[in-house]
Scaffold this motif. Structure first.
Motif, mmCIF file in Angstrom:
data_model
loop_
_atom_site.group_PDB
_atom_site.id
_atom_site.type_symbol
_atom_site.label_atom_id
_atom_site.label_comp_id
_atom_site.label_asym_id
_atom_site.label_seq_id
_atom_site.Cartn_x
_atom_site.Cartn_y
_atom_site.Cartn_z
ATOM 1 N N GLN A 59 -9.680 -13.852 35.329
ATOM 2 C CA GLN A 59 -10.684 -12.947 34.770
ATOM 3 C C GLN A 59 -11.415 -12.235 35.899
ATOM 4 N N THR A 62 -17.534 -10.116 37.474
ATOM 5 C CA THR A 62 -18.340 -8.901 37.380
ATOM 6 C C THR A 62 -19.788 -9.091 37.823
ATOM 7 N N PHE A 79 -11.104 -12.059 41.253
ATOM 8 C CA PHE A 79 -10.757 -12.691 39.990
ATOM 9 C C PHE A 79 -11.007 -14.187 40.056
ATOM 10 N N SER A 80 -11.256 -14.776 38.896
ATOM 11 C CA SER A 80 -11.333 -16.231 38.804
ATOM 12 C C SER A 80 -9.943 -16.799 39.088
#
Length: 116
Positions: A59, A62, A79-80
């Motif tokens: 994910q 943000t 990103f994760s």
């Protein structure tokens, strides 16, 4: 010493595994250096050490220090699950998969690199 058995398919994490060995007659037996044959055994439980499948999609982060940042002509997306991002060139996203707008005007992405 160990004996490794290669199976016809991958064993899923949730599956129960047991192993049996029937000592064959003849020379094709598990044996120690002194010539002692291993005895037959059955339904021995096997410890499952296959990691659970990674089913979580990365994910975009943000918020915080890892949110998207631009410096010059480099826009960095974090990103994760970053330790597992696939950096294989065959899986690199195409430049056209991204749309970047600067003051509402498209700024073409000319290269994408993935750092695992």
């Amino acid at each position: 010493k160990t004996v490794t058995l290669t199976l016809s398919r991958t064993v899923a994490t949730a599956e129960t595994v047991t192993v049996s060995y029937t000592k064959p007659t003849g020379d094709n037996v598990i044996q120690d250096a002194a010539g002692n044959d291993a005895v037959s055994f059955s339904d021995q439980a096997v410890t499952h050490s296959t990691s659970a499948a990674d089913t979580a999609a990365p994910q975009l982060i943000t918020t915080g220090d890892s949110r998207p940042k631009v410096t010059g002509n480099q826009l960095v997306l974090s990103f994760s699950d970053t330790g597992n991002l696939d950096a294989d060139a065959t899986h690199k996203p195409a430049s056209g998969a991204f749309t970047v707008l600067v003051n509402g005007v498209a700024n073409a992405v000319t290269n994408v690199s993935v750092e695992p």
